[in-house]
Design an enzyme around this catalytic site. Sequence first.
Site, mmCIF file in Angstrom:
data_model
loop_
_atom_site.group_PDB
_atom_site.id
_atom_site.type_symbol
_atom_site.label_atom_id
_atom_site.label_comp_id
_atom_site.label_asym_id
_atom_site.label_seq_id
_atom_site.Cartn_x
_atom_site.Cartn_y
_atom_site.Cartn_z
ATOM 1 N N LYS A 108 0.836 -1.204 0.000
ATOM 2 C CA LYS A 108 0.000 0.000 0.000
ATOM 3 C C LYS A 108 0.868 1.250 0.000
ATOM 4 O O LYS A 108 1.955 1.237 0.584
ATOM 5 C CB LYS A 108 -0.853 0.034 1.286
ATOM 6 C CG LYS A 108 -2.008 -0.921 1.335
ATOM 7 C CD LYS A 108 -2.792 -0.717 2.638
ATOM 8 C CE LYS A 108 -3.898 -1.747 2.790
ATOM 9 N NZ LYS A 108 -4.972 -1.601 1.817
ATOM 10 N N ARG B 167 -10.506 -11.269 2.405
ATOM 11 C CA ARG B 167 -11.452 -12.273 1.901
ATOM 12 C C ARG B 167 -10.834 -13.661 1.892
ATOM 13 O O ARG B 167 -11.535 -14.659 2.015
ATOM 14 C CB ARG B 167 -11.953 -11.850 0.511
ATOM 15 C CG ARG B 167 -10.889 -11.800 -0.540
ATOM 16 C CD ARG B 167 -11.315 -11.026 -1.776
ATOM 17 N NE ARG B 167 -11.389 -9.580 -1.552
ATOM 18 C CZ ARG B 167 -11.745 -8.698 -2.471
ATOM 19 N NH1 ARG B 167 -12.084 -9.093 -3.686
ATOM 20 N NH2 ARG B 167 -11.771 -7.414 -2.189
HETATM 21 N N1 BES Z 1 -8.044 -3.646 4.720
HETATM 22 C C1 BES Z 1 -8.292 -3.234 3.386
HETATM 23 C C2 BES Z 1 -9.612 -2.474 3.222
HETATM 24 C C3 BES Z 1 -9.668 -1.126 3.873
HETATM 25 C C4 BES Z 1 -9.418 0.013 3.133
HETATM 26 C C5 BES Z 1 -10.004 -0.998 5.201
HETATM 27 C C6 BES Z 1 -9.491 1.253 3.731
HETATM 28 C C7 BES Z 1 -10.078 0.237 5.805
HETATM 29 C C8 BES Z 1 -9.835 1.362 5.073
HETATM 30 C C9 BES Z 1 -8.356 -4.454 2.462
HETATM 31 O O1 BES Z 1 -7.565 -5.527 2.844
HETATM 32 C C10 BES Z 1 -7.852 -4.012 1.142
HETATM 33 O O2 BES Z 1 -6.701 -3.670 1.050
HETATM 34 N N2 BES Z 1 -8.717 -4.026 0.136
HETATM 35 C C11 BES Z 1 -8.352 -3.622 -1.170
HETATM 36 C C12 BES Z 1 -8.920 -4.611 -2.140
HETATM 37 C C13 BES Z 1 -8.491 -4.347 -3.559
HETATM 38 C C14 BES Z 1 -7.050 -4.748 -3.729
HETATM 39 C C15 BES Z 1 -9.379 -5.146 -4.473
HETATM 40 C C16 BES Z 1 -8.961 -2.244 -1.406
HETATM 41 O O3 BES Z 1 -10.103 -2.026 -1.031
HETATM 42 O O4 BES Z 1 -8.263 -1.377 -1.931
HETATM 43 MN MN MN Z 2 -5.557 -5.330 2.137
#
Ligand code: BES
Ligand code: MN
Length: 490
Positions: A273, A347
Amino acid sequence: MRFVTKNIEELSSDTLICFIFEDDDEKSELFKYLDNLSNGQLSEQIFDYKSITGKFQETFKFSINKNIKVLIEGLGKKSEFTRQKYSQCVANAARIAKTMTKNKTIGIEIIEHCCQNANFNQEDIAQITVSGARIGLYQFDKYIKDKNKVETLELLNLNNNLEIEKGTEKGAFVSFAMKFAKDLVNESAQIATPLYIANLAEEIAKEHKLEAKIYNKHQIKELNMNAFLAVGQGSVNEPMFIHLTYKPNNTPRKKIALIGKGITFDAGGMNIKPATSMLTMKSDMTGAASVLGIIQAIAKLQPDVEVHVISALCENMTSGSAYKQGDILTAMNGKTIEVDNTDAEGRITLADALCYADKLNVDEVIDIATLTGAVIVALGNNITGIMGNNQNQINNFKEISEKYCENVWQMPIIDELKDNLKSEIADFKNTGGRNAGTSTAAWFLSNFTKSKAWMHLDIAGTAYLEKSNKETLSGPTGVMIRSLINYILS
Ligand code: BES
Ligand code: MN
Ligand code: ZN
């Protein structure tokens, strides 16, 4: 913090909270009492000087004498009044009263005449008063010197009403669950590792006489949770899987499994990230913290419902041993997942947790997860996304969540979403494009449960606030804990 109910003469608070409506001159018993104490100066301030008119969250501070201060807060128009607005006002008032009290005791009234408006009963208004006040008073002060703690909240119970007693007790357990979860989310990911949380779960089980099954990496492997294991393999902090059970003394009326997403830090894995998105990712175990809070409240409230709480705990890191894009993982139920993006790790861990829950023979499965950034785009920071495979269950939950002051909005899960995750070499990919991200993630999860009543709460937008809202300051919110506890009790 203690919550006690008192009569007017018994109050020992030096700071008292009174509410008024914008469009209703009927004043509460506490108001009349304080007005009397001040020789009518209080009503003079309001009726003659219009120091406060009662607009929503408008406040006015007034000293009656050296020992008694009053905080008046406006509830807005009576016709527009809701339970949620009430909770927001209580939280706001308590937060201000905290800065006024010297004897660390705050008194708050439960106004009878607002009950008819918000479809309140005495028990619920007491519960909501306690939880609202506790939200307002919350502060994570473990690491700061300036600890301004309120020790006692006195609730006015004019007629020794039993319903108010009951609601106060419920509110106290609900508040404890929320505080527990928020503290755990606030804790550094350095400390709150999978092992730390598993140890905590074990302590909770001992204290509350719950059944506990705690699995280490080796035992997780034996359970064939290879999808979950892959997510955690990039971290020096090994994964743990926890399962606590509350069983009532009598035959349970229903059996519910609650699953909390438990990523103790989500760096994104090899699909790392950017810094700004990673900043709050110690909160990616909010689901786990919430279910651990909830089971403690349930153990205290002793409903005739069997409750399981489950979490697959691990860290999602980059390293030489981390799982990679293109990896093909096999979940506990034998279904295969092609890793399209290592940052869609939640997931994958939930897939195995859902399979595990299938073996428990429960009536309902509910997962709570900070799952998708897409839910923030869709619903923002004050509405939780709700999805599932049983409309009755969803409708019931929606009703409860509204009653206990939380917003949910249903998103669809339909077969068409399948196309987004099509893989040539596995049963599905774990991600597919930016569109319909929240529903697609939920569709993915639906493949790992056999439950006829499975519901998914996506709290990515609501679990952790970067900006304060009308009720909660920035930081963890404890979202859905009020709703889930009351749902279990219902
Ligand atoms: N933990 C994150 C989701 C999240 C984002 C929680 C912002 C709290 C605040 C999750 O694991 C994630 O990174 N999701 C990705 C999925 C994507 C790669 C399809 C996302 O939402 O960007
Ligand atoms: Mn994630
Ligand atoms: Zn995550």
